[in-house]
Design an enzyme around this catalytic site. Sequence first.
Site, PDB file in Angstrom:
ATOM      1  N   CYS A 107       0.816  -1.212   0.000  1.00 32.15           N
ATOM      2  CA  CYS A 107       0.000   0.000   0.000  1.00 32.15           C
ATOM      3  C   CYS A 107       0.858   1.275   0.000  1.00 32.15           C
ATOM      4  O   CYS A 107       0.345   2.359  -0.266  1.00 32.15           O
ATOM      5  CB  CYS A 107      -0.917   0.020   1.212  1.00 32.15           C
ATOM      6  SG  CYS A 107      -1.517  -1.601   1.657  1.00 32.15           S
TER       7      CYS A 107
ATOM      8  N   HIS B  34      -9.086   2.670  -2.391  1.00 32.43           N
ATOM      9  CA  HIS B  34      -7.683   2.339  -2.102  1.00 32.43           C
ATOM     10  C   HIS B  34      -7.135   1.379  -3.149  1.00 32.43           C
ATOM     11  O   HIS B  34      -6.961   0.202  -2.884  1.00 32.43           O
ATOM     12  CB  HIS B  34      -7.597   1.736  -0.689  1.00 32.43           C
ATOM     13  CG  HIS B  34      -6.227   1.337  -0.259  1.00 32.43           C
ATOM     14  ND1 HIS B  34      -5.074   1.990  -0.660  1.00 32.43           N
ATOM     15  CD2 HIS B  34      -5.801   0.325   0.547  1.00 32.43           C
ATOM     16  CE1 HIS B  34      -4.028   1.403  -0.105  1.00 32.43           C
ATOM     17  NE2 HIS B  34      -4.431   0.380   0.615  1.00 32.43           N
TER      18      HIS B  34
END
Lengths: 136, 384
Positions: free
Chosen positions: B83, B333
């Site tokens: 991430c 995301h």
Amino acid sequence: MSFGKFGKVSYVSETKLQEFEKALEAGRIMGTKCKTCGKLYFPPRADCACMKGDIEWVELKGNCRLLTYSTIYFAPASFRYEVPYILAVAQFEEGPTVLAPLNKDLKEDEIEIGMSLRLIPMELAGGRVIYELRKI
Amino acid sequence: MSKIAVIGVGQTKFSRRPDASIKEIAFEAFKEAVDDAQISTGDIQASIICSATHYDKQRTPAGVIAEYLGLNPQPTFNVEAVCASSGVGLRIGWSFISSGLHDVVAVVGFQKMTELSSAEVQEVMGRSGDVMWESPFGTTMPGYFALYARAHMQKYGTKPEQLAKVAVKNRFYATKNPKAMFQKEITVEDVLKSRMIASPLRRYDCCSNSDGAACLILAKEEFARKVTSNPVWVAGLGLASSPMTLTSRDTSLSSFNCTTEAANQAYKMAGVTPTDIDLAVVHDCFTITEIINYEDLGFCERGKGGPFAEEGQTYLGGKIPVNIDGGLLAKGHPVGATGASQIRTLVKQLRGDAGETQVNDAKIGLAHNLGGIGMYCAVTILKV
């Protein structure tokens, strides 16, 4: 002898720590300790990060204290038929911590952070070996 | 030390993108950034392509993306820090320019998470932790952060309602960001009634898989001043790591050490303190993460993240506006794109170009980008 039987699902079968699985089958929870700096590792490691010493196997009594837990309702594919299941992190009285399943018979309202637990070696159907945290 | 600017930013809308390939979504963000910087492709001397490659069908996607963007024969390669991929990509781009190797670098973050079937995603998800000791017991991304949530609740009395407030805030601001995935407000009650994913985290405590790309054009000062009258400067960078296994971390399990470490580096380099920050974008993969981030970044006292959210201190007009672009929770995301998207939000704000959500007189912004289950953290401070 291998590591391929450890866990409900295994991803790693080749390691220098094959003794761990063998001991677990025999009902013992083993960590490793550095002969030079004395650091105790659980999960065990084949090498100490101090870079100075050999490691030796040491048995852990399995007595621990609950640090945190979560009931998993949305699981990876291989665990889809097991939900809900509880995962917990507990600290051994010898110091290191372990991430392990918490026995399913415990209801959420019986679980209290700080409670005493024991890490128990278990054999599953099909010969897989795991450990599980249980209330004592 | 020479100054390095972000001279162009671009982002696709974050959503499900069954209509486009990874190359095409990367192109959308890249084109917007190049147009924003008012430069041409030929000015770009290297490209850094950031994604969590386990979600990609394409092996080593930098190859096809650099080709599609018209960036051959310039150097290109992949950066992967889950991430935090494009947060790390920015640091590498900065280093390229700072070293004198290149003057202008493109950082492209992307992810097309829906390219994998849901069974494949589930399989990947099952390997988020240490596959030797933790994944064999069915750990999950929400599960890991749920363990932190429970520990934080126990230690500081943090409540599910306080977590819910974070989701409500981020959904609210997403409705003001046309590039955000979710465009509908929710209430605390909606969050508390949503289905349990990993107790105590419910559906609305968790971000969603999505597709999207974001791009940053970085340039050395001389070049930046030539092409723009409003450069935004990279003032501070921090990057740190924590052990991957939960069992090797601090037993409090209520703070991310890599965040505090990376934040200290970035604050020191920028010569600022948490109270100097005008707005922040932080890694809210789960509501609990945003609350812990408030504490780790020094926006509130240790243990007071819950009340800080509850009091609305991170809304516009509060002590420090946080994730007023919708955050990961509501903007979406797409793993590799998130870090670059955060920087885009800050750049728009610091240019005074953020429209309805503009922070008055914003001069200093902070971006916090956490990788995986909290083993990597990039903190970036921008200034005008």
